[in-house]
Write an enzyme that holds these catalytic residues in place. Structure first.
Site, PDB file in Angstrom:
ATOM      1  N   ASP A  34       0.849  -1.190  -0.018  1.00 13.14           N
ATOM      2  CA  ASP A  34       0.105  -0.011   0.056  1.00 13.14           C
ATOM      3  C   ASP A  34       0.958   1.180   0.037  1.00 13.14           C
ATOM      4  O   ASP A  34       1.850   1.179   0.872  1.00 13.14           O
ATOM      5  CB  ASP A  34      -0.772   0.217   1.298  1.00 13.14           C
ATOM      6  CG  ASP A  34      -1.859  -1.061   1.082  1.00 13.14           C
ATOM      7  OD1 ASP A  34      -2.573  -0.992   0.091  1.00 13.14           O
ATOM      8  OD2 ASP A  34      -2.172  -1.883   2.294  1.00 13.14           O
ATOM      9  N   ASP A 172      -9.741  -6.767  -0.703  1.00 12.81           N
ATOM     10  CA  ASP A 172      -8.838  -6.356   0.245  1.00 12.81           C
ATOM     11  C   ASP A 172      -9.577  -5.378   1.465  1.00 12.81           C
ATOM     12  O   ASP A 172     -10.296  -4.397   1.116  1.00 12.81           O
ATOM     13  CB  ASP A 172      -7.786  -5.175  -0.326  1.00 12.81           C
ATOM     14  CG  ASP A 172      -6.980  -4.515   0.139  1.00 12.81           C
ATOM     15  OD1 ASP A 172      -6.470  -4.970   1.455  1.00 12.81           O
ATOM     16  OD2 ASP A 172      -6.353  -3.392  -0.097  1.00 12.81           O
TER      17      ASP A 172
END
Length: 219
Positions: A34, A172
């Site tokens: 991320d 996710d």
């Protein structure tokens, strides 16, 4: 074959090298990385210098989940770092087709992420240009949030739209073992492992991974 992608945002930052080396040995499918700019999402994570160090350690593919405005400006940078998947947020670009072409020109695979409130139908015409889609099952920006139950229906809708195309669907956010099973049954290919699975405090990554892997593949 179903895939497990550890999100390194949930790993112990002080033990990142050890965690990545261990995950490589365990046979993960890719590292979910991320990158957050504090603009598109209210958080910051994994600057380019830190990511450059990560790519020198990790041997498995890197799936870059870019939660940042102006994703077209960073394609060359992350291609240089050796990222395999470049995942931009659909909400962040006005030219997704051009961006996919830009990504593939640099030798990466193109992926798009959708926030929970963004209709899956928006990707209908873009799917032929994509290798993967990440469906957010929480609001992006922070780990540890609760999974949004309507995500199962979104997975089914996307799988129907992608019929006939080789598209990986990743989910996710807020995933535990039981949720992972339901996501796979709904049609997803990749589940992201975080605080509720691979990086549970007080338990080893090895034990968590094996428990998660067996549950997902032998559900």
């Amino acid at each position: 074959m179903y895939h497990i992608a550890p999100t390194m945002l949930c790993a112990d930052l002080f033990k990142m090298r050890e965690s990545m080396e261990l995950l490589d040995k365990l046979g993960i499918d890719w590292f979910h990385i991320d990158v957050m700019d504090g603009n598109f999402v209210p958080n910051f994570a994994f600057g380019t210098d830190f990511l450059r160090q990560m790519t020198t350690v990790g041997k498995s593919p890197f799936y870059l989940h870019l939660m940042a405005a102006r994703p077209e400006e960073y394609v060359d940078l992350f291609a240089e770092l050796g990222v395999e998947y470049y995942c931009f947020h659909y909400e962040c670009t006005q030219n997704p087709f051009r961006l996919c072409q830009q990504i593939k020109k640099q030798g990466m695979k193109a992926a798009a992420a959708l926030n929970p409130a963004t209709p899956v139908q928006f990707l209908r015409d873009l799917i032929p240009y994509l290798d993967a889609v990440t469906l957010m099952s929480v609001e992006p920006g922070f780990s540890g949030q609760r999974f949004m139950e309507f995500t199962y229906q979104r997975i089914k809708e996307l799988r129907a739209l992608a019929d006939g195309f080789k598209l990986l669907i990743e989910v996710d956010g807020g995933i535990d073992i039981e949720i992972a099973k339901k996501c796979i049954d709904a049609g997803c290919d990749v589940v992201v492992g975080g605080y509720f699975t691979l990086f549970q405090k007080g338990k080893s990554i090895e034990k968590n991974y094996e428990t998660f892997r067996q549950a997902v593949r032998n559900r």
